[in-house]
Design an enzyme around this catalytic site. Structure first.
Site, short mmCIF file in Angstrom:
data_model
loop_
_atom_site.label_atom_id
_atom_site.label_comp_id
_atom_site.label_asym_id
_atom_site.label_seq_id
_atom_site.Cartn_x
_atom_site.Cartn_y
_atom_site.Cartn_z
N SER A 14 49.82 20.92 42.52
CA SER A 14 48.62 20.54 43.26
C SER A 14 47.74 19.64 42.41
O SER A 14 47.92 19.54 41.19
CB SER A 14 47.81 21.78 43.66
OG SER A 14 47.29 22.42 42.49
N ARG A 31 24.87 19.56 49.19
CA ARG A 31 25.02 18.41 48.32
C ARG A 31 25.75 18.83 47.04
O ARG A 31 25.20 19.53 46.19
CB ARG A 31 23.64 17.84 47.97
CG ARG A 31 22.82 17.43 49.19
CD ARG A 31 23.43 16.25 49.91
NE ARG A 31 22.60 15.83 51.04
CZ ARG A 31 22.92 14.84 51.88
NH1 ARG A 31 24.07 14.19 51.69
NH2 ARG A 31 22.12 14.52 52.87
N GLY A 43 53.55 26.09 36.57
CA GLY A 43 54.24 25.56 35.42
C GLY A 43 53.50 24.41 34.76
O GLY A 43 53.52 24.27 33.53
N ARG A 92 50.04 18.88 47.65
CA ARG A 92 48.86 19.58 48.15
C ARG A 92 47.66 19.43 47.22
O ARG A 92 47.79 19.08 46.05
CB ARG A 92 49.18 21.07 48.34
CG ARG A 92 49.37 21.83 47.04
CD ARG A 92 49.96 23.20 47.27
NE ARG A 92 50.17 23.88 45.98
CZ ARG A 92 49.48 24.91 45.56
NH1 ARG A 92 48.52 25.42 46.31
NH2 ARG A 92 49.73 25.47 44.39
N PRO A 188 54.28 40.26 36.08
CA PRO A 188 53.53 40.63 37.29
C PRO A 188 52.15 41.18 36.92
O PRO A 188 51.91 41.56 35.77
CB PRO A 188 54.39 41.74 37.89
CG PRO A 188 54.97 42.43 36.68
CD PRO A 188 55.18 41.34 35.64
N GLU A 192 51.44 43.55 41.88
CA GLU A 192 52.77 42.99 42.10
C GLU A 192 53.85 43.93 41.58
O GLU A 192 54.90 44.08 42.20
CB GLU A 192 52.87 41.63 41.41
CG GLU A 192 52.04 40.55 42.10
CD GLU A 192 51.82 39.32 41.23
OE1 GLU A 192 51.37 38.29 41.78
OE2 GLU A 192 52.08 39.38 40.01
N SER A 226 49.78 42.05 33.57
CA SER A 226 48.40 41.61 33.36
C SER A 226 47.45 42.54 34.09
O SER A 226 47.70 42.94 35.23
CB SER A 226 48.22 40.17 33.83
OG SER A 226 48.61 40.02 35.18
N GLY A 231 43.01 43.46 29.95
CA GLY A 231 44.00 42.81 29.10
C GLY A 231 45.39 42.81 29.70
O GLY A 231 45.57 42.50 30.88
N ASP A 258 48.23 31.47 33.87
CA ASP A 258 49.14 30.47 33.31
C ASP A 258 48.88 30.29 31.82
O ASP A 258 49.81 30.10 31.03
CB ASP A 258 48.96 29.13 34.03
CG ASP A 258 49.20 29.24 35.53
OD1 ASP A 258 50.13 29.97 35.92
OD2 ASP A 258 48.47 28.61 36.30
#
Length: 281
Positions: A14, A31, A43, A92, A188, A192, A226, A231, A258
Site C-alpha cells: 500500500s 481542515r 514485508g 491500494r 501471531p 490469532e 506479541s 511485550g 513489522d
C-alpha cells in the site's frame, strides 16, 4: 561475523497517506494538515525497518497503476533493493489520521484487488528465478481480496524446498495455511494464536501450551507471540523467553508489528551466537 541474506514478500502492499486534524467530529468539514505519503505493507515495512538496523534485504512486492508507481518511487528514495511485480489493478492506499486534540490515531485500510491467473503465475515464476536463494524469507501482511489462502502455502513450500527459513506474519486463513505447511518462525498475537488452536481466548498457561503444541507438532521451530504493551514471548522446543518493553509515548502504531519482526530477523541475519540463538537451527 557472517550476515545472511533476507527476502521479504508483500502481496498486498500500500501507499499510506497520513495527516492530522484538530478535533474529529462528524458532519463537519475538517481542515487537515499537509498529507505525508509512505510505502506500506507487511514485508515492505520489515525491509524498511531492517535497513534502519543495518541489514540489507530484497523487498518483493506487487505494484500497479499510479499508486504502484508512487510506491516504487518512495522505496527507491529510501534506497531499498526492490523487485516489483507488475499487476493490472491499482495498488491500494491506506489512510491514517491523528486527532491532535486527543492524540488518538484513526486508521482506515482498503482492500487490494484480486490477482488474475496470469499474475499469480508471474509471481510464482519470479520467486523461482530470484538468485541467490535467500537464507530467510519473510512473508508478511494481508492477502488481496479473493486471493485464496493457499497461495501463501505455495510460497512457503517453494522456499522450504530451496532451503530457506520461512518467517510468516499474517492472519486469518493465510496464517492457518502457513501453520499447516510448517514454517521456521510464526508470529501471531494472542488472539490469532487462540484462533489457530480453536479457542476464543487463551489464559497465560494456555498460551504456553498452545505455542509449545505447535512446535511439538513440527509446524514451527519458533513461535513468537506479541502481547501489545506486555511485550512478547518467544517459544522454542526448549525455552520460553518473555520480554517486556519500556514505557514510551505512542506516536503511531502503524508498522509496529513489522518492526518487531525486523528486529528478530536482524538478530538471525547477523548470526549473533552470544546467547545461543542458533540452538534452534
Amino acid at each position: 561475523m557472517m550476515k545472511k541474506s533476507v527476502l521479504t514478500i508483500t502481496l498486498n502492499p500500500s501507499v499510506d497517506k497520513s495527516t492530522s486534524v484538530q478535533n474529529i467530529v462528524p458532519e463537519k468539514k475538517l481542515r487537515c494538515d499537509t498529507p505525508k505519503y509512505e510505502a506500506g505493507g507487511g514485508g515492505i515495512n520489515v525491509s524498511r525497518a531492517l535497513k534502519r538496523l543495518g541489514i540489507s534485504s530484497n523487498s518483493l512486492f506487487t505494484a500497479g497503476g499510479k499508486t504502484g508507481n508512487m510506491l516504487e518511487v518512495l522505496l527507491k528514495q529510501e534506497e531499498l533493493d526492490i523487485t516489483a511485480i507488475p499487476i493490472s489493478s491499482e495498488t491500494r492506499e491506506n489512510f491514517i489520521v491523528v486527532d491532535t486534540t486527543s492524540n488518538q490515531q484513526y486508521r482506515f485500510g482498503f482492500p487490494g484487488e484480486a490477482f488474475t491467473a496470469e499474475e499469480k503465475e508471474n509471481i510464482l515464476g519470479t520467486v523461482d528465478q530470484l538468485n541467490p536463494i535467500p537464507d530467510f524469507v519473510v512473508i508478511s501482511g494481508s492477502l488481496p481480496k479473493d486471493v485464496p489462502a493457499d497461495f501463501i502455502g505455495l510460497l512457503v513450500n517453494k522456499y522450504k524446498a530451496k532451503g530457506s527459513k520461512v518467517i510468516v506474519d499474517t492472519s486469518g486463513d493465510a496464517l492457518k495455511v502457513a501453520l499447516e505447511e510448517g514454517v521456521y518462525l510464526l508470529k501471531p498475537n494472542a488472539g490469532e494464536l487462540a484462533a489457530l488452536v480453536g479457542k476464543e481466548e487463551l489464559a497465560s498457561t494456555d498460551l504456553d501450551h498452545a505455542a509449545q503444541q505447535i512446535i511439538a507438532q513440527g509446524q514451527a521451530v519458533l513461535v513468537v507471540v506479541s502481547l501489545g504493551a506486555q511485550g512478547a514471548v518467544l517459544y522454542s522446543a526448549a525455552e520460553k523467553i518473555q520480554m517486556v518493553p519500556p514505557l514510551v509515548k505512542i506516536r503511531s502504531t502503524v508498522g509496529a508489528g513489522d518492526s518487531m519482526v525486523a528486529g528478530m530477523v536482524s538478530i538471525l541475519a547477523r548470526r549473533v551466537q552470544s546467547k545461543n540463538y542458533f540452538a534452534w537451527e
